[in-house]
Scaffold this motif. Sequence first.
Motif, PDB file in Angstrom:
ATOM      1  N   ALA A 154      36.683  -0.177  -4.431  1.00 52.55           N
ATOM      2  CA  ALA A 154      36.705  -1.173  -3.363  1.00 52.55           C
ATOM      3  C   ALA A 154      36.302  -2.546  -3.879  1.00 52.55           C
ATOM      4  O   ALA A 154      36.582  -3.564  -3.236  1.00 52.55           O
ATOM      5  CB  ALA A 154      35.774  -0.753  -2.225  1.00 52.55           C
ATOM      6  N   GLU A 165      43.843  -3.872   2.808  1.00 49.18           N
ATOM      7  CA  GLU A 165      44.354  -2.686   2.113  1.00 49.18           C
ATOM      8  C   GLU A 165      45.715  -2.999   1.501  1.00 49.18           C
ATOM      9  O   GLU A 165      46.748  -2.419   1.852  1.00 49.18           O
ATOM     10  CB  GLU A 165      44.430  -1.512   3.094  1.00 49.18           C
ATOM     11  CG  GLU A 165      43.045  -1.049   3.531  1.00 49.18           C
ATOM     12  CD  GLU A 165      43.069   0.067   4.555  1.00 49.18           C
ATOM     13  OE1 GLU A 165      42.454   1.111   4.341  1.00 49.18           O
ATOM     14  OE2 GLU A 165      43.738  -0.121   5.598  1.00 49.18           O
ATOM     15  N   ARG A 228      40.449   3.493  -2.707  1.00 55.06           N
ATOM     16  CA  ARG A 228      39.419   2.568  -3.190  1.00 55.06           C
ATOM     17  C   ARG A 228      38.038   2.936  -2.619  1.00 55.06           C
ATOM     18  O   ARG A 228      37.653   2.457  -1.555  1.00 55.06           O
ATOM     19  CB  ARG A 228      39.745   1.138  -2.743  1.00 55.06           C
ATOM     20  CG  ARG A 228      40.906   0.462  -3.429  1.00 55.06           C
ATOM     21  CD  ARG A 228      41.010  -0.916  -2.827  1.00 55.06           C
ATOM     22  NE  ARG A 228      42.087  -1.715  -3.364  1.00 55.06           N
ATOM     23  CZ  ARG A 228      42.645  -2.730  -2.717  1.00 55.06           C
ATOM     24  NH1 ARG A 228      42.210  -3.025  -1.490  1.00 55.06           N
ATOM     25  NH2 ARG A 228      43.606  -3.428  -3.262  1.00 55.06           N
ATOM     26  N   ASN A 307      41.019   1.786   1.760  1.00 53.79           N
ATOM     27  CA  ASN A 307      39.650   1.335   1.485  1.00 53.79           C
ATOM     28  C   ASN A 307      38.684   2.389   2.008  1.00 53.79           C
ATOM     29  O   ASN A 307      38.509   2.545   3.217  1.00 53.79           O
ATOM     30  CB  ASN A 307      39.371  -0.012   2.154  1.00 53.79           C
ATOM     31  CG  ASN A 307      40.051  -1.159   1.441  1.00 53.79           C
ATOM     32  OD1 ASN A 307      40.380  -1.076   0.257  1.00 53.79           O
ATOM     33  ND2 ASN A 307      40.270  -2.262   2.146  1.00 53.79           N
ATOM     34  N   THR A 309      35.286   3.109   2.544  1.00 54.66           N
ATOM     35  CA  THR A 309      33.996   2.428   2.623  1.00 54.66           C
ATOM     36  C   THR A 309      33.269   2.821   3.914  1.00 54.66           C
ATOM     37  O   THR A 309      33.852   3.438   4.805  1.00 54.66           O
ATOM     38  CB  THR A 309      34.194   0.904   2.598  1.00 54.66           C
ATOM     39  OG1 THR A 309      35.003   0.520   3.729  1.00 54.66           O
ATOM     40  CG2 THR A 309      34.897   0.450   1.318  1.00 54.66           C
ATOM     41  N   TRP A 404      35.667  -4.994   4.582  1.00 63.17           N
ATOM     42  CA  TRP A 404      36.861  -4.260   4.178  1.00 63.17           C
ATOM     43  C   TRP A 404      37.673  -3.855   5.400  1.00 63.17           C
ATOM     44  O   TRP A 404      37.127  -3.375   6.392  1.00 63.17           O
ATOM     45  CB  TRP A 404      36.477  -2.998   3.406  1.00 63.17           C
ATOM     46  CG  TRP A 404      36.102  -3.246   1.982  1.00 63.17           C
ATOM     47  CD1 TRP A 404      36.943  -3.488   0.933  1.00 63.17           C
ATOM     48  CD2 TRP A 404      34.774  -3.280   1.435  1.00 63.17           C
ATOM     49  NE1 TRP A 404      36.220  -3.666  -0.221  1.00 63.17           N
ATOM     50  CE2 TRP A 404      34.887  -3.547   0.047  1.00 63.17           C
ATOM     51  CE3 TRP A 404      33.503  -3.106   1.971  1.00 63.17           C
ATOM     52  CZ2 TRP A 404      33.792  -3.638  -0.800  1.00 63.17           C
ATOM     53  CZ3 TRP A 404      32.409  -3.201   1.139  1.00 63.17           C
ATOM     54  CH2 TRP A 404      32.561  -3.463  -0.222  1.00 63.17           C
ATOM     55  N   ASN A 406      40.010  -1.226   7.163  1.00 60.67           N
ATOM     56  CA  ASN A 406      40.133   0.231   7.046  1.00 60.67           C
ATOM     57  C   ASN A 406      41.248   0.804   7.917  1.00 60.67           C
ATOM     58  O   ASN A 406      41.198   1.967   8.308  1.00 60.67           O
ATOM     59  CB  ASN A 406      38.804   0.905   7.429  1.00 60.67           C
ATOM     60  CG  ASN A 406      37.656   0.529   6.518  1.00 60.67           C
ATOM     61  OD1 ASN A 406      36.784  -0.248   6.882  1.00 60.67           O
ATOM     62  ND2 ASN A 406      37.647   1.080   5.305  1.00 60.67           N
TER      63      ASN A 406
END
Length: 518
Positions: A154, A165, A228, A307, A309, A404, A406
């Motif tokens: 990430a 993304e 990621r 992503n 995260t 991020w 998502n």
Amino acid sequence: MLSIPEFYQGKNVLITGATGFMGKVLLEKLLRSCPNTKAVYVLVRHKAGQKPRERVAEMMSCKLFDKLRDEQPDCAQKVIAISSELTQPELDMSKEDQDTLIDCIDIVFHCAATVRFNESLRDAMQLNVIATRQLLYLAQKMKKLEVFIHVSTAYANCNRKQIEEVVYPPPVDPKKLIESLEWMDDSLVNDITPKLIGDRPNTYTYTKALAEYVVQQEGSKLNIAIVRPSIVGASWKEPFPGWIDNFNGPSGLFIAAGKGILRTMRASNNAVADLIPVDVVVNTTLAAAWYSGVNRYSRPKNMLVYNCTTGGTNPFHWGEVEYYINVSFKMNPLEQALRRPNVNLRNNPLLHQYWTTVSHIVPAMMYDAILRLTGQKPWMMKTITRLHRAMMLLEYFTSNSWVWNNENTNMLMSQLSPEDKKVFNFDVRQLHWAEYMENYCMGTKKYVLNEEMSGLPAARKHLNKLRNIRYGFNTILVVLIWRVFIARSQMARNIWYFVVSMCFKFLSYFRASSTMRY
């Protein structure tokens, strides 16, 4: 739509980096939750006199695979070790092994990478970029390949505060950089590295960004997805909570804090600690391959990027990490701790430097001096130096936060059947951080340091002893300060006597009240 286990049924899978932290968990989960997978080929290099087959056998004998061995005693027969060195031309693979992979592989998981933040640019490029390109060349020849999953990070584009993304344009053309590195000597490469990586903190994030672009360009004809993960930590649930087997990333710092060596760290209490459990990453990766595979004939033109995260959906901050580390290691202490766990995060560089000197360097010098006087080899200052180097490499990530996107990860979650959502759970909204951190700290004790739980009473007794020593030392220090400085001043003595008399009066009143009550 096929379920995830049904998709992997009868498939031959290739995994790179299978002996690494995430690769092990991926292999275990694939074999355990998709038991009808036909075979798993793992690329392994010779190391320390061990052949690839011996390394795989030793790896699968560790505790991580206990549950799998109980459920499937013959699971090791499905794992086929292929001798390979990813940094060498043609992956240093025999023609026979190449032909085998070309004929039978259905799915590729490319997890291999150097995760050292201070790796030289040449070495980081060799494993993270050039090896990825060579693996893609091999994948293009595979006759049955359905999907290729590339595991990135990430933080590949950490020079941006908001990360979508998508694959971003690279900071430099990877092909030109590879060609330039061929004629440059090491000193020249080291000199130009800071200019090349620019506003990225290290060669790891820089080369992972280049690798994503290589995957996009060289794999344009393949069915590819990129996963990621952020800071990969101990397992959340599978195969059991808290499994961790290395000192990398935050784990080494957690252990140093538990031992009482780490007392101060440069970080922002309000910055998001984007920890992601390794089993969450693995479940996302297996689901990403499933989704790309079952939709390969109707896949979008742009490759999907996930992503993986926690910061956007279940944020956890470094200040909370500090709190739970101290609480967890005081409740379940490590054996032979040098001091009681009491790490503090400081964002101010001057304040951090002061406390580094007071709580790290000075005690380390004193400890080494005692070792020398007793005829032992000093080691504390070397340990502190290594610890400071590790903290410097992580400062960038503990002092900043990112946002991020998502959407793809959430979409992937929505496509899973109710049963698959249970078996391949990667919904981090369900993650309870207090419980996770306790299991993480306990995991470092059990699986990294190999400490038995039966030793906990003795460890707690030792921690109480350290507390008493600290109180005694502080008392002596106060008395010395009083004798040297305060006792010479009449005003200070008057204040002291006033405070002491007030304390006696309070105690007398408390005692009289207790007597009257009874």
